[in-house]
Design a protein around this motif. Structure first.
Motif, PDB file in Angstrom:
ATOM      1  N   ALA A 214       0.962   5.846  -6.341  1.00  0.00           N
ATOM      2  CA  ALA A 214       1.135   4.434  -6.010  1.00  0.00           C
ATOM      3  C   ALA A 214      -0.193   3.714  -6.174  1.00  0.00           C
ATOM      4  O   ALA A 214      -1.264   4.303  -6.021  1.00  0.00           O
ATOM      5  CB  ALA A 214       1.631   4.271  -4.568  1.00  0.00           C
ATOM      6  N   SER A 215      -0.114   2.450  -6.496  1.00  0.00           N
ATOM      7  CA  SER A 215      -1.277   1.576  -6.453  1.00  0.00           C
ATOM      8  C   SER A 215      -0.897   0.348  -5.648  1.00  0.00           C
ATOM      9  O   SER A 215       0.281  -0.020  -5.562  1.00  0.00           O
ATOM     10  CB  SER A 215      -1.750   1.193  -7.859  1.00  0.00           C
ATOM     11  OG  SER A 215      -0.715   0.538  -8.580  1.00  0.00           O
ATOM     12  N   THR A 216      -1.878  -0.267  -5.041  1.00  0.00           N
ATOM     13  CA  THR A 216      -1.620  -1.337  -4.078  1.00  0.00           C
ATOM     14  C   THR A 216      -2.035  -2.711  -4.579  1.00  0.00           C
ATOM     15  O   THR A 216      -1.888  -3.693  -3.858  1.00  0.00           O
ATOM     16  CB  THR A 216      -2.393  -1.047  -2.787  1.00  0.00           C
ATOM     17  OG1 THR A 216      -3.811  -1.073  -3.098  1.00  0.00           O
ATOM     18  CG2 THR A 216      -2.030   0.305  -2.202  1.00  0.00           C
TER      19      THR A 216
ATOM     20  N   LEU B  37       4.534   2.468   3.304  1.00  0.00           N
ATOM     21  CA  LEU B  37       4.624   3.799   2.704  1.00  0.00           C
ATOM     22  C   LEU B  37       4.241   4.911   3.675  1.00  0.00           C
ATOM     23  O   LEU B  37       4.755   6.032   3.567  1.00  0.00           O
ATOM     24  CB  LEU B  37       3.723   3.886   1.473  1.00  0.00           C
ATOM     25  CG  LEU B  37       4.038   2.973   0.300  1.00  0.00           C
ATOM     26  CD1 LEU B  37       3.065   3.238  -0.843  1.00  0.00           C
ATOM     27  CD2 LEU B  37       5.478   3.138  -0.173  1.00  0.00           C
TER      28      LEU B  37
ATOM     29  N   ARG C 187       3.497   7.510 -15.809  1.00  0.00           N
ATOM     30  CA  ARG C 187       2.745   6.865 -14.738  1.00  0.00           C
ATOM     31  C   ARG C 187       1.682   5.966 -15.327  1.00  0.00           C
ATOM     32  O   ARG C 187       0.989   6.337 -16.265  1.00  0.00           O
ATOM     33  CB  ARG C 187       2.042   7.905 -13.852  1.00  0.00           C
ATOM     34  CG  ARG C 187       3.000   8.658 -12.982  1.00  0.00           C
ATOM     35  CD  ARG C 187       2.205   9.586 -12.095  1.00  0.00           C
ATOM     36  NE  ARG C 187       3.110  10.405 -11.332  1.00  0.00           N
ATOM     37  CZ  ARG C 187       2.731  11.452 -10.660  1.00  0.00           C
ATOM     38  NH1 ARG C 187       1.473  11.821 -10.649  1.00  0.00           N
ATOM     39  NH2 ARG C 187       3.601  12.160  -9.978  1.00  0.00           N
TER      40      ARG C 187
ATOM     41  N   THR D  40       8.937   3.911 -12.986  1.00  0.00           N
ATOM     42  CA  THR D  40       7.780   3.233 -12.431  1.00  0.00           C
ATOM     43  C   THR D  40       8.214   1.854 -11.965  1.00  0.00           C
ATOM     44  O   THR D  40       8.780   1.070 -12.726  1.00  0.00           O
ATOM     45  CB  THR D  40       6.648   3.116 -13.465  1.00  0.00           C
ATOM     46  OG1 THR D  40       6.213   4.430 -13.823  1.00  0.00           O
ATOM     47  CG2 THR D  40       5.467   2.346 -12.894  1.00  0.00           C
TER      48      THR D  40
ATOM     49  N   THR E  19       2.011  -0.556  -8.301  1.00  0.00           N
ATOM     50  CA  THR E  19       3.143   0.225  -8.777  1.00  0.00           C
ATOM     51  C   THR E  19       3.469   1.363  -7.822  1.00  0.00           C
ATOM     52  O   THR E  19       2.666   1.738  -6.963  1.00  0.00           O
ATOM     53  CB  THR E  19       2.869   0.812 -10.169  1.00  0.00           C
ATOM     54  OG1 THR E  19       1.731   1.677 -10.098  1.00  0.00           O
ATOM     55  CG2 THR E  19       2.607  -0.278 -11.196  1.00  0.00           C
ATOM     56  N   LEU E  20       4.663   1.909  -8.008  1.00  0.00           N
ATOM     57  CA  LEU E  20       5.118   3.077  -7.250  1.00  0.00           C
ATOM     58  C   LEU E  20       5.912   3.966  -8.186  1.00  0.00           C
ATOM     59  O   LEU E  20       6.773   3.481  -8.934  1.00  0.00           O
ATOM     60  CB  LEU E  20       6.001   2.647  -6.081  1.00  0.00           C
ATOM     61  CG  LEU E  20       6.657   3.764  -5.258  1.00  0.00           C
ATOM     62  CD1 LEU E  20       5.609   4.548  -4.476  1.00  0.00           C
ATOM     63  CD2 LEU E  20       7.711   3.198  -4.310  1.00  0.00           C
ATOM     64  N   HIS E  21       5.628   5.270  -8.153  1.00  0.00           N
ATOM     65  CA  HIS E  21       6.344   6.225  -8.995  1.00  0.00           C
ATOM     66  C   HIS E  21       6.565   7.505  -8.204  1.00  0.00           C
ATOM     67  O   HIS E  21       5.609   8.134  -7.757  1.00  0.00           O
ATOM     68  CB  HIS E  21       5.548   6.529 -10.267  1.00  0.00           C
ATOM     69  CG  HIS E  21       6.313   7.336 -11.274  1.00  0.00           C
ATOM     70  ND1 HIS E  21       6.799   6.788 -12.443  1.00  0.00           N
ATOM     71  CD2 HIS E  21       6.685   8.632 -11.297  1.00  0.00           C
ATOM     72  CE1 HIS E  21       7.441   7.723 -13.125  1.00  0.00           C
ATOM     73  NE2 HIS E  21       7.373   8.850 -12.449  1.00  0.00           N
TER      74      HIS E  21
ATOM     75  N   HIS F 230      -1.303   3.695 -13.630  1.00  0.00           N
ATOM     76  CA  HIS F 230      -2.013   3.205 -12.442  1.00  0.00           C
ATOM     77  C   HIS F 230      -3.446   2.900 -12.841  1.00  0.00           C
ATOM     78  O   HIS F 230      -4.071   3.725 -13.492  1.00  0.00           O
ATOM     79  CB  HIS F 230      -2.008   4.273 -11.333  1.00  0.00           C
ATOM     80  CG  HIS F 230      -0.601   4.581 -10.875  1.00  0.00           C
ATOM     81  ND1 HIS F 230       0.129   3.706 -10.115  1.00  0.00           N
ATOM     82  CD2 HIS F 230       0.185   5.637 -11.095  1.00  0.00           C
ATOM     83  CE1 HIS F 230       1.314   4.230  -9.870  1.00  0.00           C
ATOM     84  NE2 HIS F 230       1.374   5.404 -10.451  1.00  0.00           N
TER      85      HIS F 230
ATOM     86  N   TYR G 177      10.301  -4.197  -5.287  1.00  0.00           N
ATOM     87  CA  TYR G 177       9.773  -3.795  -6.589  1.00  0.00           C
ATOM     88  C   TYR G 177      10.821  -4.086  -7.656  1.00  0.00           C
ATOM     89  O   TYR G 177      12.024  -4.132  -7.374  1.00  0.00           O
ATOM     90  CB  TYR G 177       9.471  -2.297  -6.619  1.00  0.00           C
ATOM     91  CG  TYR G 177       8.319  -1.827  -5.755  1.00  0.00           C
ATOM     92  CD1 TYR G 177       7.065  -1.609  -6.308  1.00  0.00           C
ATOM     93  CD2 TYR G 177       8.506  -1.554  -4.404  1.00  0.00           C
ATOM     94  CE1 TYR G 177       6.008  -1.143  -5.527  1.00  0.00           C
ATOM     95  CE2 TYR G 177       7.458  -1.092  -3.615  1.00  0.00           C
ATOM     96  CZ  TYR G 177       6.213  -0.885  -4.185  1.00  0.00           C
ATOM     97  OH  TYR G 177       5.173  -0.416  -3.418  1.00  0.00           O
TER      98      TYR G 177
END
Length: 281
Positions: A190-192, A245, A279, A152, A179-181, A281, A270
């Protein structure tokens, strides 16, 4: 966006049912590899912010091919027999792009459908030819997927521009953690800093391409009418993240830092949390 049906016909070629299985060594005796179109005859005008790629990987006694065609993603199966090349069962996504991209895509796919012969003059070059057509590809460096997946990553910064001209800004102070996974099974989340998203990814050439991508059901910070409820600054950060993305991105991993870059000059940095974390998020 998703792969939507068999909209391309089979490529030309006369390989018979006894065609030899692929040599999956990736050596000059094999078409295997990740490639980018270097030039074509007749010429194909590819816009500066687009490119045409081809990935060739063994699939039983045939080859699985995929790539981007200046606008959409495409894929299918190829059977080779010596220097002969026969494509079958090709499909592609159906996304609309600017006219120059669409023109390049149409020219490339028309050429691809005439290919009946392949050659690999060197480790770093692949040539596909057919009646009146030649497509010459050069090799792409692979994405470091082993280092990228099962971790993550937490967003640290947003970049605009490349090289010495690049500018870097921090994430918005009042945004939630972004985050990005990417999982090894081809799914991603992903969250922004505002909303949460999910989808599916694949490696194509030296890029990661999201084949499906959308807002996650139950995402935070979404009003009843579907609009985000975050501040204007956080929404601007979200727009930057989604721009990187959403259209294919390059990835570099150095230690615990991940750098993503898009072809239009935007990027994300990141830092890693503990490897193989769940994960969040």
């Amino acid at each position: 966006m998703a792969l939507v049906g068999l909209v391309l016909g089979a490529c030309a070629g006369a390989a018979g049912p006894s065609a030899a299985g692929p040599d999956d060594s990736g050596a000059p005796g094999s078409p295997q590899g990740s490639w980018v179109l270097a030039d074509a005859r007749p010429s194909i005008e590819v816009p500066a912010d687009a490119r045409i790629t081809l990935s060739v990987e063994p699939d039983g006694g045939a080859w699985q091919v995929s790539g981007t065609s200046a606008c959409n993603s495409y894929g299918g199966t190829v059977v080779t027999d010596g220097e002969r090349w026969r494509g079958e069962g090709f499909g592609m996504t159906e996304m609309a792009c600017e006219p120059p991209r669409m023109d390049a895509e149409a020219a490339y796919l028309d050429a691809l459908l005439t290919v009946d012969t392949w050659a690999r003059p060197s480790e770093d070059e692949l040539r596909l030819t057919g009646p009146g057509t030649q497509l010459r590809f050069t090799a792409l460096a692979p994405v470091p997927t082993a280092e990228l997946t099962a971790t993550t990553w937490v967003l640290d910064g947003l970049t605009v521009g490349t090289g010495a001209d690049a500018s870097v800004s921090s994430t918005v102070a009042d945004a939630e953690e972004a985050t990005l996974h990417l999982d090894v099974d081809g799914t991603m989340a992903a969250s922004t800093g505002c909303r949460a998203f999910e989808g599916e990814w694949l490696e194509t050439g030296d890029e990661i391409l999201l084949t499906t991508f959308g807002e996650r059901e139950g995402s935070p910070n979404v009003a009843d009418d579907g609009t985000p409820t975050c501040s204007a600054a956080v929404i601007a950060q979200e727009d930057h993240v989604l721009s990187v993305l959403g259209d294919g991105f390059g990835a570099e991993v150095e230690g615990d830092q991940l750098t993503l870059s898009s072809r239009d000059g935007l990027g994300l940095t990141y830092r890693a949390t503990d490897a193989a974390t769940d994960r969040e998020h």
